[in-house]
Write a protein that holds these residues in place. Structure first.
Motif, PDB file in Angstrom:
ATOM      1  N   MET A   1      -3.564 133.547  -5.967  1.00 54.34           N
ATOM      2  CA  MET A   1      -2.506 133.919  -5.062  1.00 54.34           C
ATOM      3  C   MET A   1      -2.088 132.683  -4.279  1.00 54.34           C
ATOM      4  SD  MET A   1      -3.440 137.821  -3.913  1.00 54.34           S
ATOM      5  CE  MET A   1      -4.387 137.425  -2.518  1.00 54.34           C
ATOM      6  N   MET A   2      -0.803 132.577  -4.076  1.00 61.16           N
ATOM      7  CA  MET A   2      -0.231 131.447  -3.340  1.00 61.16           C
ATOM      8  C   MET A   2       0.065 131.882  -1.915  1.00 61.16           C
ATOM      9  SD  MET A   2       0.146 128.751  -5.356  1.00 61.16           S
ATOM     10  CE  MET A   2       1.386 127.802  -4.542  1.00 61.16           C
ATOM     11  N   TYR A   3      -0.187 130.978  -1.000  1.00 60.05           N
ATOM     12  CA  TYR A   3       0.103 131.226   0.412  1.00 60.05           C
ATOM     13  C   TYR A   3       0.943 130.078   0.953  1.00 60.05           C
ATOM     14  CZ  TYR A   3      -3.647 134.606  -0.028  1.00 60.05           C
ATOM     15  OH  TYR A   3      -4.419 135.655  -0.424  1.00 60.05           O
ATOM     16  N   ASN A   4       1.905 130.411   1.796  1.00 59.10           N
ATOM     17  CA  ASN A   4       2.744 129.420   2.468  1.00 59.10           C
ATOM     18  C   ASN A   4       2.678 129.686   3.960  1.00 59.10           C
ATOM     19  OD1 ASN A   4       3.832 128.148   0.123  1.00 59.10           O
ATOM     20  ND2 ASN A   4       5.092 129.955  -0.192  1.00 59.10           N
ATOM     21  N   GLY A   5       2.782 128.643   4.735  1.00 64.13           N
ATOM     22  CA  GLY A   5       2.785 128.792   6.180  1.00 64.13           C
ATOM     23  C   GLY A   5       3.308 127.530   6.834  1.00 64.13           C
ATOM     24  N   ILE A   6       3.490 127.616   8.132  1.00 60.40           N
ATOM     25  CA  ILE A   6       3.952 126.453   8.908  1.00 60.40           C
ATOM     26  C   ILE A   6       3.031 126.311  10.102  1.00 60.40           C
ATOM     27  CG2 ILE A   6       5.809 125.503  10.316  1.00 60.40           C
ATOM     28  CD1 ILE A   6       7.785 126.914   8.493  1.00 60.40           C
ATOM     29  N   ALA A   7       2.513 125.117  10.296  1.00 58.55           N
ATOM     30  CA  ALA A   7       1.707 124.809  11.468  1.00 58.55           C
ATOM     31  C   ALA A   7       2.577 124.017  12.427  1.00 58.55           C
ATOM     32  CB  ALA A   7       0.477 123.998  11.067  1.00 58.55           C
ATOM     33  N   VAL A   8       2.565 124.415  13.690  1.00 57.13           N
ATOM     34  CA  VAL A   8       3.334 123.699  14.711  1.00 57.13           C
ATOM     35  C   VAL A   8       2.355 122.844  15.495  1.00 57.13           C
ATOM     36  CG1 VAL A   8       4.823 123.926  16.718  1.00 57.13           C
ATOM     37  CG2 VAL A   8       5.015 125.569  14.836  1.00 57.13           C
ATOM     38  N   CYS A   9       2.591 121.540  15.470  1.00 58.38           N
ATOM     39  CA  CYS A   9       1.730 120.584  16.162  1.00 58.38           C
ATOM     40  C   CYS A   9       2.474 120.097  17.407  1.00 58.38           C
ATOM     41  CB  CYS A   9       1.405 119.396  15.272  1.00 58.38           C
ATOM     42  SG  CYS A   9       0.539 119.868  13.759  1.00 58.38           S
ATOM     43  N   SER A  10       1.856 120.257  18.553  1.00 57.95           N
ATOM     44  CA  SER A  10       2.450 119.815  19.815  1.00 57.95           C
ATOM     45  C   SER A  10       1.811 118.505  20.235  1.00 57.95           C
ATOM     46  CB  SER A  10       2.222 120.855  20.912  1.00 57.95           C
ATOM     47  OG  SER A  10       2.877 122.059  20.582  1.00 57.95           O
ATOM     48  N   VAL A  11       2.648 117.562  20.584  1.00 53.25           N
ATOM     49  CA  VAL A  11       2.180 116.264  21.056  1.00 53.25           C
ATOM     50  C   VAL A  11       2.448 116.208  22.555  1.00 53.25           C
ATOM     51  CG1 VAL A  11       2.471 113.772  20.851  1.00 53.25           C
ATOM     52  CG2 VAL A  11       2.691 115.220  18.822  1.00 53.25           C
ATOM     53  N   ASP A  12       1.415 115.892  23.353  1.00 47.41           N
ATOM     54  CA  ASP A  12       1.602 115.800  24.805  1.00 47.41           C
ATOM     55  C   ASP A  12       2.675 114.772  25.133  1.00 47.41           C
ATOM     56  OD1 ASP A  12      -0.315 117.692  25.361  1.00 47.41           O
ATOM     57  OD2 ASP A  12      -1.925 116.241  25.698  1.00 47.41           O
ATOM     58  N   GLY A  13       3.671 115.221  25.868  1.00 41.39           N
ATOM     59  CA  GLY A  13       4.763 114.343  26.271  1.00 41.39           C
ATOM     60  C   GLY A  13       5.710 114.023  25.136  1.00 41.39           C
TER      61      GLY A  13
ATOM     62  N   PRO B   1       7.625 115.571  21.097  1.00 45.68           N
ATOM     63  CA  PRO B   1       8.210 116.745  20.437  1.00 45.68           C
ATOM     64  C   PRO B   1       7.145 117.558  19.684  1.00 45.68           C
ATOM     65  CG  PRO B   1       8.630 114.806  19.135  1.00 45.68           C
ATOM     66  CD  PRO B   1       7.937 114.332  20.389  1.00 45.68           C
ATOM     67  N   ASP B   2       7.558 118.737  19.276  1.00 46.45           N
ATOM     68  CA  ASP B   2       6.733 119.578  18.404  1.00 46.45           C
ATOM     69  C   ASP B   2       7.083 119.240  16.951  1.00 46.45           C
ATOM     70  OD1 ASP B   2       5.650 120.811  20.599  1.00 46.45           O
ATOM     71  OD2 ASP B   2       6.862 122.631  20.430  1.00 46.45           O
ATOM     72  N   TYR B   3       6.087 119.195  16.126  1.00 46.39           N
ATOM     73  CA  TYR B   3       6.287 118.914  14.709  1.00 46.39           C
ATOM     74  C   TYR B   3       5.894 120.147  13.901  1.00 46.39           C
ATOM     75  CZ  TYR B   3       6.536 113.990  16.004  1.00 46.39           C
ATOM     76  OH  TYR B   3       6.880 112.797  16.558  1.00 46.39           O
ATOM     77  N   GLN B   4       6.731 120.478  12.947  1.00 44.88           N
ATOM     78  CA  GLN B   4       6.407 121.579  12.042  1.00 44.88           C
ATOM     79  C   GLN B   4       5.891 120.989  10.723  1.00 44.88           C
ATOM     80  OE1 GLN B   4       9.735 124.207  11.550  1.00 44.88           O
ATOM     81  NE2 GLN B   4       9.523 125.043  13.619  1.00 44.88           N
ATOM     82  N   VAL B   5       4.689 121.432  10.334  1.00 46.14           N
ATOM     83  CA  VAL B   5       4.056 120.938   9.111  1.00 46.14           C
ATOM     84  C   VAL B   5       3.923 122.109   8.140  1.00 46.14           C
ATOM     85  CG1 VAL B   5       1.996 119.862   8.138  1.00 46.14           C
ATOM     86  CG2 VAL B   5       2.759 119.248  10.455  1.00 46.14           C
TER      87      VAL B   5
END
Length: 152
Positions: free
Chosen positions: A1-13, A15-19
């Motif tokens: 089974m395949m799974y997809n998702g997005i992790a949101v990484c917040s950097v202090d001070g 932007p937020d990055y979507q991985v």
């Protein structure tokens, strides 16, 4: 089974990055090419060999081992290799070297364990033979047949 998702990484001070994340899962799955080998008639003092395959039909590598403790006489069966690792999609060859050792019907079982599953029974059959000849010759000795008839 395949799974997809997005992790949101917040950097202090910052932007937020979507991985994006992609993952896959699979069950351990295998297949034995045979669960019995019949070596047929073989001279009790000769060796013969056979083989079978352990096939990994899943996507997860697994280990296997062979247990010969159920064989009644040591030296009758030699298995190579006794253990190993089967990678995804691979067929692993297991070679059996068999020697009856006695002139008799042989019906033995050893165990093949793959991954975490219960061990499977693998049956070995053969007939150990002892070459020989049985002859009956006619007897024309009159005294022998007379003695034979009297002893009846």
């Amino acid at each position: 089974m395949m799974y997809n998702g997005i992790a949101v990484c917040s950097v202090d001070g910052g932007p937020d990055y979507q991985v994006p994340l992609v993952g896959e899962s699979s069950f351990v799955s295998y297949k034995l090419s045979a669960n019995e080998i019949d070596f047929g008639e073989i001279s009790y003092c000769n060796n013969t060999s056979g083989d079978f395959y352990i096939e990994n039909v899943g996507k997860v590598p697994f280990e296997f081992n062979i247990n010969l403790s159920t064989i009644s006489r040591s030296g009758m069966l030699e298995v190579t290799p006794m253990s190993g690792k089967v990678m995804s999609g691979e067929r692993f060859r297991v070679v059996l070297k068999f020697r009856p050792g006695i002139p008799d019907n042989i019906d033995e079982v050893f165990l093949v364990r793959c991954a975490h599953f219960n061990a499977e029974r693998f049956k070995i059959k053969a007939v150990g033979i002892y070459p020989g000849a049985l002859l009956t010759l006619p007897r024309h000795d009159e005294t022998f047949t007379d003695r034979f008839d009297k002893t009846k």
